[in-house]
Write a protein that holds these residues in place. Structure first.
Motif, PDB file in Angstrom:
ATOM      1  N   ILE A 185      -0.852   3.574  -8.313  1.00 46.37           N
ATOM      2  CA  ILE A 185      -0.439   3.168  -6.970  1.00 46.37           C
ATOM      3  C   ILE A 185      -1.171   4.054  -5.975  1.00 46.37           C
ATOM      4  CG2 ILE A 185       1.496   2.925  -5.367  1.00 46.37           C
ATOM      5  CD1 ILE A 185       3.321   2.818  -7.865  1.00 46.37           C
ATOM      6  N   TYR A 210      -1.280  -1.602  -5.461  1.00 44.08           N
ATOM      7  CA  TYR A 210      -0.809  -1.533  -6.845  1.00 44.08           C
ATOM      8  C   TYR A 210      -1.957  -1.983  -7.744  1.00 44.08           C
ATOM      9  CZ  TYR A 210       4.109  -0.853  -5.565  1.00 44.08           C
ATOM     10  OH  TYR A 210       5.305  -0.344  -5.084  1.00 44.08           O
ATOM     11  N   ASP A 211      -2.547  -1.032  -8.470  1.00 38.15           N
ATOM     12  CA  ASP A 211      -3.678  -1.340  -9.348  1.00 38.15           C
ATOM     13  C   ASP A 211      -4.727  -2.204  -8.642  1.00 38.15           C
ATOM     14  OD1 ASP A 211      -2.767   0.087 -11.652  1.00 38.15           O
ATOM     15  OD2 ASP A 211      -1.284  -1.503 -11.966  1.00 38.15           O
ATOM     16  N   ILE A 236       4.594  -8.468  -8.544  1.00 33.72           N
ATOM     17  CA  ILE A 236       4.591  -7.004  -8.584  1.00 33.72           C
ATOM     18  C   ILE A 236       6.012  -6.471  -8.608  1.00 33.72           C
ATOM     19  CG2 ILE A 236       4.022  -4.909  -7.266  1.00 33.72           C
ATOM     20  CD1 ILE A 236       1.457  -6.292  -6.374  1.00 33.72           C
ATOM     21  N   TYR A 248       6.025   0.146 -13.097  1.00 39.56           N
ATOM     22  CA  TYR A 248       6.181   1.152 -12.051  1.00 39.56           C
ATOM     23  C   TYR A 248       7.659   1.527 -11.961  1.00 39.56           C
ATOM     24  CZ  TYR A 248       2.044  -1.635 -10.841  1.00 39.56           C
ATOM     25  OH  TYR A 248       0.881  -2.366 -10.896  1.00 39.56           O
TER      26      TYR A 248
END
Length: 250
Positions: A2, A60-61, A76, A158
């Motif tokens: 992240i 996020y990635d 997500i 996460y």
């Protein structure tokens, strides 16, 4: 991974976050520390989308979470597990019902599959056989562990944890830290923990960012923290005589 890029957050005229940049790495315990009012929880809420940044971006990635609309964020969000400071359990639901709550929302699993998953998660946090109890029948430490069980029920990529040791005795705090550490390594989770517990910092702090007056004031590991020349960080971490004595032994 992240990534927070130049995160600013204002509430009216009060600027709580001032240009935060940091990366939170997979398979690591990423800790956000700082004094009261430093912006720790606000940053966490901006990362998970409970607050929208005034400016800046969260990735996020490599996916720009900030620019996504609500529906676009759902995939997500399904990969996010979160433990709130007060555990946020539903009092009217049993332990197993609390754990199954996100499974009911986000999966098409059968009832038996959800029960199996709930019981597996309870075993994972050492609460086997407690599924029929209600939150009012649990100790503070047990509530935290149920909160963790719910947070991992979706096998999150996460994991976000807000003040996991708040209100707990030292022994229970250590057990919670060990559990978070084990789960992070077992699932290669990107774990982000907001804490003011210096035992947690020194025990599980793979990657630490220190916020001071809404700014990122320091970044490093728990090994590096003992040797920093950062005055504000030293004053925060080694404020107590116990921590000063511990530092001298490092």
């Amino acid at each position: 991974m992240i990534e927070a890029k130049d995160i600013h957050k204002k509430f009216g005229d009060n600027e709580v976050l001032r240009g935060i940049n940091s990366q939170f790495k997979a398979g690591k315990k990423n800790l956000i520390i700082g004094g009261s009012g430093s912006g720790k929880t606000t940053l966490l809420k901006c990362i998970v989308g409970l607050h929208e940044p005034t400016s800046g971006e969260v990735f996020y990635d490599g996916q720009n979470f900030t620019e996504m609309h609500f529906r676009e964020r759902v995939p997500i969000r399904k990969e996010i597990g979160m433990l709130f400071q007060n555990s946020a359990l539903f009092d009217s639901m049993s332990v197993e019902q609390n754990i199954m709550f996100p499974l009911n929302l986000f999966t098409d699993m059968s009832k038996s599959e959800k029960l199996d998953r709930a019981n597996f998660c309870l075993e994972r946090v050492n609460l086997e056989g407690k599924g029929k109890l209600f939150p009012s029948e649990l100790s503070g430490g047990m509530k935290k562990r149920v909160g963790i069980a719910r947070a991992i029920s979706m096998q999150p990529k996460y994991l976000f944890v807000d003040e996991p040791n708040s209100g707990l005795d030292p022994l229970t705090s250590i057990l919670i830290d060990e559990l978070i550490s084990e789960l992070t390594e077992e699932y290669n989770t990107t774990t982000v923990v907001v804490t003011h517990d210096m035992n947690s910092v020194m025990g599980i702090g793979d990657h630490i960012i220190f916020l001071y007056n809404g700014e990122k004031w320091w970044e490093g590991t728990n090994k590096e923290i003992a040797h920093t020349n950062n005055k504000e960080l030293n004053n925060f971490v080694f404020a107590s005589p116990f921590m000063k004595a511990a530092r001298e032994k490092l």
